[in-house]
Design a protein around this motif. Structure first.
Motif, PDB file in Angstrom:
ATOM      1  N   VAL A   1     -62.249  11.824 -49.108  1.00  0.00           N
ATOM      2  CA  VAL A   1     -61.835  11.010 -47.964  1.00  0.00           C
ATOM      3  C   VAL A   1     -60.421  10.459 -48.168  1.00  0.00           C
ATOM      4  CG1 VAL A   1     -62.247   8.737 -46.932  1.00  0.00           C
ATOM      5  CG2 VAL A   1     -64.099  10.394 -47.063  1.00  0.00           C
ATOM      6  N   LEU A   2     -60.123  10.050 -49.403  1.00  0.00           N
ATOM      7  CA  LEU A   2     -58.800   9.484 -49.685  1.00  0.00           C
ATOM      8  C   LEU A   2     -57.721  10.562 -49.757  1.00  0.00           C
ATOM      9  CD1 LEU A   2     -59.873   6.803 -52.276  1.00  0.00           C
ATOM     10  CD2 LEU A   2     -59.146   6.414 -49.914  1.00  0.00           C
ATOM     11  N   GLY A   3     -58.133  11.804 -49.932  1.00  0.00           N
ATOM     12  CA  GLY A   3     -57.247  12.951 -49.826  1.00  0.00           C
ATOM     13  C   GLY A   3     -55.973  12.834 -50.629  1.00  0.00           C
ATOM     14  N   PRO A   4     -54.828  12.951 -49.959  1.00  0.00           N
ATOM     15  CA  PRO A   4     -53.550  12.916 -50.685  1.00  0.00           C
ATOM     16  C   PRO A   4     -53.175  11.530 -51.199  1.00  0.00           C
ATOM     17  CG  PRO A   4     -53.147  12.974 -48.326  1.00  0.00           C
ATOM     18  CD  PRO A   4     -54.635  13.158 -48.522  1.00  0.00           C
ATOM     19  N   GLY A   5     -53.966  10.525 -50.835  1.00  0.00           N
ATOM     20  CA  GLY A   5     -53.682   9.182 -51.327  1.00  0.00           C
ATOM     21  C   GLY A   5     -52.733   8.389 -50.466  1.00  0.00           C
ATOM     22  N   HIS A   6     -52.514   8.842 -49.248  1.00  0.00           N
ATOM     23  CA  HIS A   6     -51.691   8.092 -48.304  1.00  0.00           C
ATOM     24  C   HIS A   6     -52.131   8.455 -46.896  1.00  0.00           C
ATOM     25  CE1 HIS A   6     -49.399  11.723 -47.238  1.00  0.00           C
ATOM     26  NE2 HIS A   6     -49.400  11.996 -48.526  1.00  0.00           N
ATOM     27  N   LEU A   7     -51.754   7.634 -45.941  1.00  0.00           N
ATOM     28  CA  LEU A   7     -52.076   7.912 -44.547  1.00  0.00           C
ATOM     29  C   LEU A   7     -51.125   8.978 -44.021  1.00  0.00           C
ATOM     30  CD1 LEU A   7     -53.781   7.113 -42.061  1.00  0.00           C
ATOM     31  CD2 LEU A   7     -52.005   5.441 -41.506  1.00  0.00           C
ATOM     32  N   ARG A   8     -51.680  10.075 -43.561  1.00  0.00           N
ATOM     33  CA  ARG A   8     -50.840  11.160 -43.068  1.00  0.00           C
ATOM     34  C   ARG A   8     -50.055  10.705 -41.835  1.00  0.00           C
ATOM     35  NH1 ARG A   8     -54.000  15.212 -41.084  1.00  0.00           N
ATOM     36  NH2 ARG A   8     -55.869  13.922 -41.102  1.00  0.00           N
ATOM     37  N   PRO A   9     -48.766  11.055 -41.757  1.00  0.00           N
ATOM     38  CA  PRO A   9     -47.924  10.582 -40.650  1.00  0.00           C
ATOM     39  C   PRO A   9     -48.479  10.928 -39.276  1.00  0.00           C
ATOM     40  CG  PRO A   9     -46.566  11.535 -42.364  1.00  0.00           C
ATOM     41  CD  PRO A   9     -47.984  11.818 -42.751  1.00  0.00           C
ATOM     42  N   GLU A  10     -49.078  12.104 -39.138  1.00  0.00           N
ATOM     43  CA  GLU A  10     -49.598  12.499 -37.830  1.00  0.00           C
ATOM     44  C   GLU A  10     -50.804  11.651 -37.429  1.00  0.00           C
ATOM     45  OE1 GLU A  10     -51.252  15.595 -40.815  1.00  0.00           O
ATOM     46  OE2 GLU A  10     -49.460  14.338 -40.543  1.00  0.00           O
ATOM     47  N   VAL A  11     -51.571  11.178 -38.417  1.00  0.00           N
ATOM     48  CA  VAL A  11     -52.681  10.278 -38.122  1.00  0.00           C
ATOM     49  C   VAL A  11     -52.152   8.919 -37.702  1.00  0.00           C
ATOM     50  CG1 VAL A  11     -54.688   9.090 -39.102  1.00  0.00           C
ATOM     51  CG2 VAL A  11     -54.260  11.490 -39.660  1.00  0.00           C
ATOM     52  N   ALA A  12     -51.203   8.391 -38.459  1.00  0.00           N
ATOM     53  CA  ALA A  12     -50.614   7.090 -38.131  1.00  0.00           C
ATOM     54  C   ALA A  12     -50.027   7.090 -36.725  1.00  0.00           C
ATOM     55  CB  ALA A  12     -49.537   6.732 -39.155  1.00  0.00           C
TER      56      ALA A  12
ATOM     57  N   LEU B   1     -53.500   4.975 -52.947  1.00  0.00           N
ATOM     58  CA  LEU B   1     -52.618   4.705 -54.078  1.00  0.00           C
ATOM     59  C   LEU B   1     -51.956   5.961 -54.621  1.00  0.00           C
ATOM     60  CD1 LEU B   1     -55.095   2.303 -55.914  1.00  0.00           C
ATOM     61  CD2 LEU B   1     -53.147   1.646 -54.497  1.00  0.00           C
ATOM     62  N   GLY B   2     -52.051   7.058 -53.882  1.00  0.00           N
ATOM     63  CA  GLY B   2     -51.519   8.323 -54.365  1.00  0.00           C
ATOM     64  C   GLY B   2     -52.616   9.187 -54.951  1.00  0.00           C
ATOM     65  N   ALA B   3     -52.428  10.495 -54.899  1.00  0.00           N
ATOM     66  CA  ALA B   3     -53.423  11.426 -55.424  1.00  0.00           C
ATOM     67  C   ALA B   3     -53.508  11.323 -56.948  1.00  0.00           C
ATOM     68  CB  ALA B   3     -53.063  12.851 -55.017  1.00  0.00           C
ATOM     69  N   ASP B   4     -54.695  11.612 -57.487  1.00  0.00           N
ATOM     70  CA  ASP B   4     -54.922  11.582 -58.932  1.00  0.00           C
ATOM     71  C   ASP B   4     -55.693  12.841 -59.313  1.00  0.00           C
ATOM     72  OD1 ASP B   4     -55.523  11.104 -61.563  1.00  0.00           O
ATOM     73  OD2 ASP B   4     -56.197   9.046 -61.265  1.00  0.00           O
ATOM     74  N   PRO B   5     -54.986  13.978 -59.444  1.00  0.00           N
ATOM     75  CA  PRO B   5     -55.675  15.248 -59.729  1.00  0.00           C
ATOM     76  C   PRO B   5     -56.515  15.218 -61.000  1.00  0.00           C
ATOM     77  CG  PRO B   5     -53.392  15.624 -59.096  1.00  0.00           C
ATOM     78  CD  PRO B   5     -53.535  14.147 -59.292  1.00  0.00           C
ATOM     79  N   ALA B   6     -56.078  14.482 -62.019  1.00  0.00           N
ATOM     80  CA  ALA B   6     -56.846  14.430 -63.259  1.00  0.00           C
ATOM     81  C   ALA B   6     -58.202  13.774 -63.037  1.00  0.00           C
ATOM     82  CB  ALA B   6     -56.054  13.681 -64.333  1.00  0.00           C
ATOM     83  N   TYR B   7     -58.229  12.691 -62.243  1.00  0.00           N
ATOM     84  CA  TYR B   7     -59.496  12.030 -61.921  1.00  0.00           C
ATOM     85  C   TYR B   7     -60.390  12.976 -61.134  1.00  0.00           C
ATOM     86  CZ  TYR B   7     -62.801   9.069 -59.382  1.00  0.00           C
ATOM     87  OH  TYR B   7     -63.935   8.546 -58.819  1.00  0.00           O
ATOM     88  N   THR B   8     -59.830  13.647 -60.139  1.00  0.00           N
ATOM     89  CA  THR B   8     -60.619  14.566 -59.320  1.00  0.00           C
ATOM     90  C   THR B   8     -61.239  15.662 -60.176  1.00  0.00           C
ATOM     91  OG1 THR B   8     -59.217  14.151 -57.388  1.00  0.00           O
ATOM     92  CG2 THR B   8     -60.524  16.178 -57.376  1.00  0.00           C
TER      93      THR B   8
END
Length: 253
Positions: free
Chosen positions: A183-194, A121-128
């Motif tokens: 694990v959720l990292g940047p909050g999206h599936l990285r293009p190179e992984v896809a 759902l997108g990164a959430d730096p405040a939560y982290t």
């Protein structure tokens, strides 16, 4: 209880049931074999698959070698697939979906992958930042409450749960909330992984889940060449095994 040794020497507790082609189940946050949806799902699938459930590191009967790295969780899944005979279909739930997708991009013996509502759902730096601070202060209960608030649990429900005996179980594995966040990292599936995923992949969402989770599953499917997107009518993020099992049999048999 059987264990398999991951690449860094960490013991990973697992169990298997049923007969048929191998299917490995991967939990999401705050779940492990003794406290989560995978044992009931395995029971619903055991007449179609040999089903493997395992405790992600830091939970249940698995070890927790430090320092943590997302790479280690991918290796844990690879070790369980190896224990299942070297080739298996994989079903992942919530944050476990990110592990399954990364592993599928590497091959890892994964024959097919089904992913239920990965919360990309997108990164959430405040939560982290807040989660990291609470765990560093040893405030495990507050860390669990923070996570529950983030996923939409009402304050009164959180307060009631904190007063229940079951809350202590989640406090015990609260440090793994940071693992799920990583694990959720940047909050999206990285293009190179896809782009690297070549096995059949299906993203699944519940028809009664929040639109944000349905859209996350839909957009993740759209990013993977050839991936499918399915909706289970009437289901939420806490999908019922009886509703999910027939679809998994159809997709992964």
């Amino acid at each position: 209880m059987p264990t398999v040794t991951s690449a860094d020497g960490t013991p990973i507790g697992y169990e298997s049931t049923g007969s048929g082609p191998a299917l490995v189940l991967v939990d999401g946050a705050c779940c492990f074999r003794a406290a989560g949806p995978m044992r009931p799902l395995a029971a619903a699938l055991q007449h179609h698959f040999t089903v493997y459930c395992y405790d992600r590191r830091g939970r249940g009967e698995s070890g927790d070698t430090q320092p943590y790295a997302v790479r280690r969780e991918i290796e844990d899944l690879q070790a369980v697939v190896a224990a299942a005979g070297g080739t298996a279909s994989v079903y992942t739930m919530s944050s476990g979906g990110a592990i399954g997708l990364e592993a599928a991009a590497e091959g890892s013996g994964i024959a097919a992958l089904a992913v239920y509502e990965p919360p990309l759902l997108g990164a959430d730096p405040a939560y982290t930042e807040r989660l990291t601070g609470l765990l560093a202060e040893g405030r495990r209960g507050d860390a669990v409450a923070l996570f529950q608030s983030r996923v939409g649990m009402p304050p009164e429900a959180i307060a009631a749960f904190r007063a229940s005996p079951g809350f202590a179980v989640l406090e015990g594995i609260a440090p793994t909330l940071a693992y799920d966040d990583a694990v959720l990292g940047p909050g999206h599936l990285r293009p190179e992984v896809a782009a690297a995923i070549t096995v059949p992949v299906t993203l699944i969402a519940g028809g009664a889940s929040p639109e944000a989770l349905r859209e996350a599953a839909r957009s993740t499917a759209a990013a993977i060449p050839g991936a499918r997107f399915e909706v289970l009518d009437g289901q939420t993020h806490g999908v019922e095994p009886a509703a999910l099992a027939p679809l998994l049999v159809k997709l992964l048999s």
